[in-house]
Design an enzyme around this catalytic site. Structure first.
Site, PDB file in Angstrom:
ATOM      1  N   ARG A 124      42.022  45.171  53.156  1.00 19.52           N
ATOM      2  CA  ARG A 124      40.963  45.526  51.993  1.00 19.52           C
ATOM      3  C   ARG A 124      40.051  46.679  52.267  1.00 19.52           C
ATOM      4  NH1 ARG A 124      38.601  40.357  48.935  1.00 19.52           N
ATOM      5  NH2 ARG A 124      40.583  39.609  49.279  1.00 19.52           N
ATOM      6  N   SER A 160      41.481  42.470  44.235  1.00 21.73           N
ATOM      7  CA  SER A 160      40.998  40.794  43.806  1.00 21.73           C
ATOM      8  C   SER A 160      39.863  40.729  43.134  1.00 21.73           C
ATOM      9  CB  SER A 160      41.033  40.115  45.186  1.00 21.73           C
ATOM     10  OG  SER A 160      40.476  38.650  44.819  1.00 21.73           O
ATOM     11  N   HIS A 161      38.686  40.181  43.478  1.00 20.76           N
ATOM     12  CA  HIS A 161      37.430  40.125  42.959  1.00 20.76           C
ATOM     13  C   HIS A 161      36.520  41.075  43.277  1.00 20.76           C
ATOM     14  CE1 HIS A 161      37.016  37.178  45.997  1.00 20.76           C
ATOM     15  NE2 HIS A 161      35.769  37.611  46.054  1.00 20.76           N
ATOM     16  N   ASP A 197      40.486  35.638  37.760  1.00 26.28           N
ATOM     17  CA  ASP A 197      39.763  36.759  38.617  1.00 26.28           C
ATOM     18  C   ASP A 197      40.586  38.111  38.099  1.00 26.28           C
ATOM     19  OD1 ASP A 197      42.138  36.155  40.061  1.00 26.28           O
ATOM     20  OD2 ASP A 197      40.931  36.372  41.986  1.00 26.28           O
ATOM     21  N   ASP A 229      43.015  39.409  39.794  1.00 30.56           N
ATOM     22  CA  ASP A 229      44.535  39.688  40.111  1.00 30.56           C
ATOM     23  C   ASP A 229      45.146  38.425  39.693  1.00 30.56           C
ATOM     24  OD1 ASP A 229      43.353  38.278  42.380  1.00 30.56           O
ATOM     25  OD2 ASP A 229      45.209  39.212  43.457  1.00 30.56           O
TER      26      ASP A 229
END
Length: 471
Positions: A16, A105-106, A244, A246
């Site tokens: 990430r 993601s979030h 969330d 994804d």
């Protein structure tokens, strides 16, 4: 062609970074080359690729596919969709050997990343470090892979609906449910799913928008559930479900607007599952309430406390054969009649199923959960090189000289300390330079005493619990 990743992007559970700063197309291409090389070395040939609704995702997907095909892997592009839809593409097709979802993601909109599955198992930890080393050496396999495109949304929705198999449709017809996709990647699947569900369904923010214009898509932060809470109250719905960015983490509220936290959802799922699978092992992470572990035991199951992290939990499920697991963060894993990966859409379906099978409303099920006083997750900055050393010191002290108030110490992931007042937890985050603390008691006074014990242990290692920082 050697490639060096920014030191912050290769993380414990995934990859990430910040677009344009620590992560870009060259990184995605190198990830494809390295992942493809490792897969070919293991005898695999085909990778499914999907991506979330972030603005940067199509650019990363293009480069990733280039890298995979240049390593000699064939690619099945499934397009934009939730992470569990990518997991489904990998798990349901014997010809697919691995999967990569491009998702932040979030995280905030300027982040993005990669979640990976390798021959049916999570790809994390040492795998990710190996991928980085391979890229640094430039030791890539070469070849020319083929690319095909596959629309699996319809098949995925059909598979989700199997979660209601065997339930009398009359028990579901009266259900009235609110759903909030938060402008995340689960939106299209949610629309297709809701159109097929019995009962009445009200949907919020299903249009995919990587800027997240309505609220941030992290359903474990109560403020992000405000729109769903308003919808449930306005329409007098039975309960509400949120996702969330994804679609692999679930949040929920009951008909009165009370949040149903990750460990509380697990109690509801466990009550349903243990009726047909007595003595089953049910896994929860070290942050979960003592009430959950007690409840699983009471229902005839075997509770197992394990390390926080979706990849770690999935691996433990495979090892123990557990049919159900979950985390406080809203990752819920069903291996019971499903594949064992974290799928918030499927978890939403199983909440409908549990309510119908148990013959109780979600509000009743939430109301039966014993009230506990607990802190939110307290996260405070500790230097990356210091955090693990500090945790080792604290664990050492508690194990060799616990003190009269300590009943037991569980060192599965950091330290979880049981006392007459309840329990407290201190662990090092695997993804940030923070320590994470949590405490739970039945009384406000007990909670204060637990926090004082945390502070005393931190002080003994020259640290203090400062301002709590975000995820």
């Amino acid at each position: 062609m050697k490639h060096q990743f920014h030191q912050t992007v290769l993380r414990e559970y995934d990859i990430r970074g910040i677009i344009g700063e620590t992560l870009g197309a060259d990184d995605a291409r190198a990830i494809g080359r390295a992942f493809g090389t490792l897969l070919r070395d293991a005898g695999g040939t085909t990778v499914a690729v999907g991506y979330d609704g972030r603005v940067s995702s199509p650019m990363l997907e293009h480069a990733l596919v280039e890298g995979l095909t240049a390593s000699g892997c064939d690619v099945v592009r499934i397009g934009m969709g939730a992470t569990p839809m990518l997991y489904y593409a990998e798990a349901s097709d014997e010809e697919v050997d691995g999967g990569i979802e491009i998702t932040g993601s979030h995280n905030p909109p300027n982040y993005n990343g990669f979640k990976m599955v390798f021959q049916g198992r999570p790809f994390f930890g040492a795998d990710i470090q190996k991928l980085g080393e391979l890229a640094a050496d430039g030791a890539f396999a070469s070849g020319t892979g083929n690319v095909t495109t596959r629309d699996i949304l319809g098949a995925y929705v059909e598979r989700l609906l199997e979660g209601l198999a065997g339930i009398d449709p009359a028990k579901l017809e009266g259900l009235r449910v609110g759903w909030d996709a938060g402008n995340g990647a689960a939106g299209p699947a949610l629309e297709a799913l809701a159109a097929r569900l019995p009962g009445e369904h009200h949907l919020l923010f299903t249009e995919v928008d990587g800027h997240f214009p309505n609220h941030h898509p992290d359903p474990t932060v109560e403020a992000n559930l405000a729109d769903l809470r308003a919808l449930v109250a306005d329409k007098n719905l039975d309960f509400g479900v949120a996702f969330d960015g994804d679609g692999d983490r679930i949040g929920a509220i009951d008909g009165t607007g009370r949040v149903i936290w990750g460990d509380q959802l697990l109690m509801i799922y466990a009550e349903d599952l243990l009726k047909t699978s007595p003595n089953a092992t049910i896994i929860a992470d070290v942050k979960a309430s003592r009430a959950l572990f007690d409840r699983v035991t009471e229902l005839g199951g075997t509770p197992l406390m394990w390390k926080t992290g979706h990849s770690l939990i999935k691996s433990k499920m495979k090892e123990t054969g557990a049919p159900l697991a979950g985390e406080m963060s809203g990752h819920v894993f069903f291996a019971d009649q499903y594949y064992g990966f974290d799928d918030a859409l499927y978890a939403g379906i199983r909440l409908l199923a549990a309510s119908a099978r148990l013959g109780k409303s979600v509000t009743e099920l939430r109301g039966a959960i014993p009230p506990m006083l607990n802190t939110p997750e307290l996260r405070f900055q500790v230097d990356e090189v210091r955090k693990f050393a500090a945790m080792a010191e604290i664990a050492g002290r508690l194990i060799t000289n616990p003190g009269p108030e300590v009943e037991s110490v569980n060192a599965t992931d950091g330290v979880r300390v049981n006392t007459a007042d309840g329990w407290w937890l201190l662990r090092a985050s695997n993804t940030q330079d923070v320590l994470v603390a949590r405490a739970e008691s039945e009384t406000p006074e007990g909670l204060e005493r637990l926090l004082a014990q945390i502070d005393a242990q931190l002080a003994a290692s020259g640290l203090e619990r400062g301002e709590s920082v975000g995820h």
